[in-house]
Scaffold this motif. Sequence first.
Motif, short mmCIF file in Angstrom:
data_model
loop_
_atom_site.label_atom_id
_atom_site.label_comp_id
_atom_site.label_asym_id
_atom_site.label_seq_id
_atom_site.Cartn_x
_atom_site.Cartn_y
_atom_site.Cartn_z
N PHE B 55 0.80 -1.23 0.00
CA PHE B 55 0.00 0.00 0.00
C PHE B 55 0.84 1.29 0.00
O PHE B 55 0.57 2.19 -0.80
N PRO B 56 1.86 1.41 0.87
CA PRO B 56 2.65 2.65 0.84
C PRO B 56 3.25 2.93 -0.55
O PRO B 56 3.27 4.08 -0.99
N VAL B 57 3.71 1.87 -1.23
CA VAL B 57 4.27 2.08 -2.56
C VAL B 57 3.18 2.56 -3.52
O VAL B 57 3.36 3.50 -4.29
N TYR B 58 2.02 1.91 -3.42
CA TYR B 58 0.90 2.32 -4.26
C TYR B 58 0.49 3.75 -3.94
O TYR B 58 0.22 4.55 -4.84
N TRP B 59 0.48 4.06 -2.66
CA TRP B 59 0.03 5.39 -2.25
C TRP B 59 0.96 6.48 -2.77
O TRP B 59 0.52 7.57 -3.12
N MET B 60 2.22 6.18 -2.85
CA MET B 60 3.19 7.12 -3.42
C MET B 60 2.84 7.42 -4.88
O MET B 60 2.75 8.58 -5.28
N SER B 64 1.14 10.86 -6.32
CA SER B 64 1.98 11.64 -7.23
C SER B 64 1.20 12.05 -8.48
O SER B 64 1.59 12.96 -9.18
N LEU B 65 0.09 11.34 -8.74
CA LEU B 65 -0.67 11.64 -9.96
C LEU B 65 -1.83 12.61 -9.69
O LEU B 65 -2.46 13.10 -10.62
N LEU B 66 -2.11 12.85 -8.42
CA LEU B 66 -3.28 13.67 -8.09
C LEU B 66 -2.88 15.13 -7.87
O LEU B 66 -1.82 15.41 -7.31
N THR B 77 -8.43 10.18 -1.74
CA THR B 77 -8.85 9.65 -3.03
C THR B 77 -8.02 8.40 -3.29
O THR B 77 -6.80 8.49 -3.39
N PHE B 78 -8.68 7.25 -3.39
CA PHE B 78 -7.92 6.01 -3.43
C PHE B 78 -7.50 5.57 -4.83
O PHE B 78 -6.69 4.68 -4.97
N LEU B 79 -8.11 6.19 -5.87
CA LEU B 79 -7.70 5.85 -7.22
C LEU B 79 -7.33 7.12 -7.96
O LEU B 79 -7.97 8.16 -7.79
N PRO B 80 -6.27 7.07 -8.76
CA PRO B 80 -5.82 8.30 -9.43
C PRO B 80 -6.68 8.64 -10.65
O PRO B 80 -6.15 8.91 -11.73
N ILE B 81 -8.00 8.65 -10.47
CA ILE B 81 -8.87 8.99 -11.59
C ILE B 81 -8.80 10.50 -11.81
O ILE B 81 -8.88 11.28 -10.86
N GLY B 82 -8.65 10.88 -13.06
CA GLY B 82 -8.51 12.31 -13.35
C GLY B 82 -7.15 12.83 -12.96
O GLY B 82 -6.95 14.03 -12.82
N GLY B 83 -6.21 11.91 -12.79
CA GLY B 83 -4.87 12.33 -12.42
C GLY B 83 -4.08 12.83 -13.63
O GLY B 83 -4.53 12.71 -14.77
N SER B 84 -2.94 13.41 -13.35
CA SER B 84 -2.12 13.92 -14.44
C SER B 84 -0.66 13.85 -14.02
O SER B 84 -0.34 13.49 -12.88
N LEU B 85 0.20 14.19 -14.95
CA LEU B 85 1.64 14.18 -14.66
C LEU B 85 2.13 15.58 -14.25
O LEU B 85 3.33 15.83 -14.22
N ASP B 86 1.18 16.47 -13.91
CA ASP B 86 1.55 17.85 -13.57
C ASP B 86 2.58 17.91 -12.46
O ASP B 86 3.52 18.71 -12.51
#
Lengths: 318, 310
Positions: B55-60, B64-66, B77-86
Amino acid sequence: MTRILADDVATATPAPRASAPARRRLSVPHLLLIPAILILLVGMGYPLVWQIITSTQDFGIQQQFGKPADFVGLQNYITLATDPTMWQVVGRSLLFCFVTAALTLVVGLLLAMLMTAVGRTARLTLQISLLLAWAMPVVAAMTVWIWLFDRRRGVVNYLLDMIPGVDMNRFSWLSNPLTFFIVASIIVIWMSVPFVAFSVYAGLTQVSDEVLEAAQLDGANGAKRLRYIIMPMIRPVIMIVLLLQLIWDLRVFTQITMLQDAGSKASEFDLLGTYIYKLGAGAQDFGMASAVSIFVLALTLAISWFYVRSLLKEDEQS
Amino acid sequence: MTTSVTIPTGGELGATASAIPVARVRTRTRWSRRFRPRRVVLTVLAFAIAIAWVFPVYWMLNSSLLPNRTLQSFIPTFLPIGGSLDNYENVLDGGSFFSALGISLSVTLIAVFCCLLFAFLAAVAISRFRFKGRKAFVLAVLIVQMLPAEGLFIAQYKMVSSVGLLNSVIGVSIIYTAAVVPFTVWMLRGFVAGIPADLEEAAMVDGLSRTQAFMRITFPLLAPGLVASGVFAFLQAWNEFTVALVLLPAEQMHTLPLWLRGFIQASATRETDWGQVMAASTLVAVPVIVFFLIVQGRMTSGLVSGAVKG
């Protein structure tokens, strides 16, 4: 297997140079060792000697500006031994080290046994997950955990707060020494369990099925097989893993420093590493810092002696 | 160093896909059929632990995408939906990342090169020759390998600063090489000893000199060992924090770990942009994870080899 080379090189090379006996003593293997020995002397040997000397000197801030340091014998060590802060730091470091190492070992053992008890898919999933945690660089892992334990928006508080009757909203983990070290311990355990689990699992796969089956036929139940067959067979692995864990859990400078960055730098949050750093880099008291360092080195060597001895034995066998 | 091991320090590492010990999957069918419910519980438990551990690795990655706006919310927010590489763009824009990357690369590459060269020569000496002082050297290597950076960094600071090498790549490289050499010697010793000297002997019978025989026969066989040891040394030096903190105080000389720590330090005084911190952590972690997976198995067996020999 090093049969042909086992004989002394001096006899292998019938040195015609009879002129300088000192020169003849410097044979091929000695020459090969020179670079490694030089770098070790420069990077480790010299600092170590300097540190031993400085630990017997009054080496404070004035000496940084060129004042000659006075020899004070064991005065620094006596000061340390009579300093209650030092004892608190030592006690806290040892307690942290033992508790964390013991928990790591127990969790690692249980996970290794779990790996042997489940099917291939479950085992591989678990192994990959552990590998990823193991591979994380310490500093990156620390930033993530600090974020997870964040007071206001950390996931840990959010999840704990969802349990009925538990109020963890905005609970500040890092501002109380006890919870601070619980967090530190959780992080260190998370990082170190994979190594323990994989090592013990490797040991467990060496226990032959035939022996276990024979024991089963003779009426040994699961608990008995574990106690009388599996445990004695993996005992050497467990001992070494525990020793390494104890040594590693004494050197948690990076983890504690980063947690202090996010929390408090007060002295109740210090372990030996950060204590030395504050004495040296902060208070510029190199005499005292050296004395504590020597203490840490002695402690490490005392714990690691058995490990070194077992490696030496391995060297003799090869 | 973590070298210790220090590097087992921190540190800590080793091999290929064979890394994941290919387990004996001989399930005792009779046993499992009888205790089916128990096995189901254990399987569920294994998956649950796997998720918790990663989980910590996933959370990183997720954070990072949100965008920071989303992370500021009190409901995660548990899934990076609408995330970006900003976040990555922002981190890379500052330029400080590339400066730290440059310092890290130079320090690490110098240390790895010197370490491999010195350790290789020493490993050949101790595994191919019996000579006076051999045992003393092996013992010294094993003991030095155990010394924690925490117990020496004040002295190393004093030494390096007294010769004017504070905030220089050279100073840190020297300390790193010294810290990683012992474990590398030990690791390479195993590889050299694993190549039968009989091969060299045969080549010598065919007319090669001892040096030629070693360079033409043994050396090529050592390549995997050199790669594994090199990766190990790389990881040690790349992840090192303690010595770098003391020897590279100037911000423009920070290595990647120090650079990353800067984000957390800054959070004491102002609101942390966790999206950026996690993007920065990901940038630091991904190459390490890749290298680590290459050498992992060897790491386990290297550290406990004395014990698991079956």
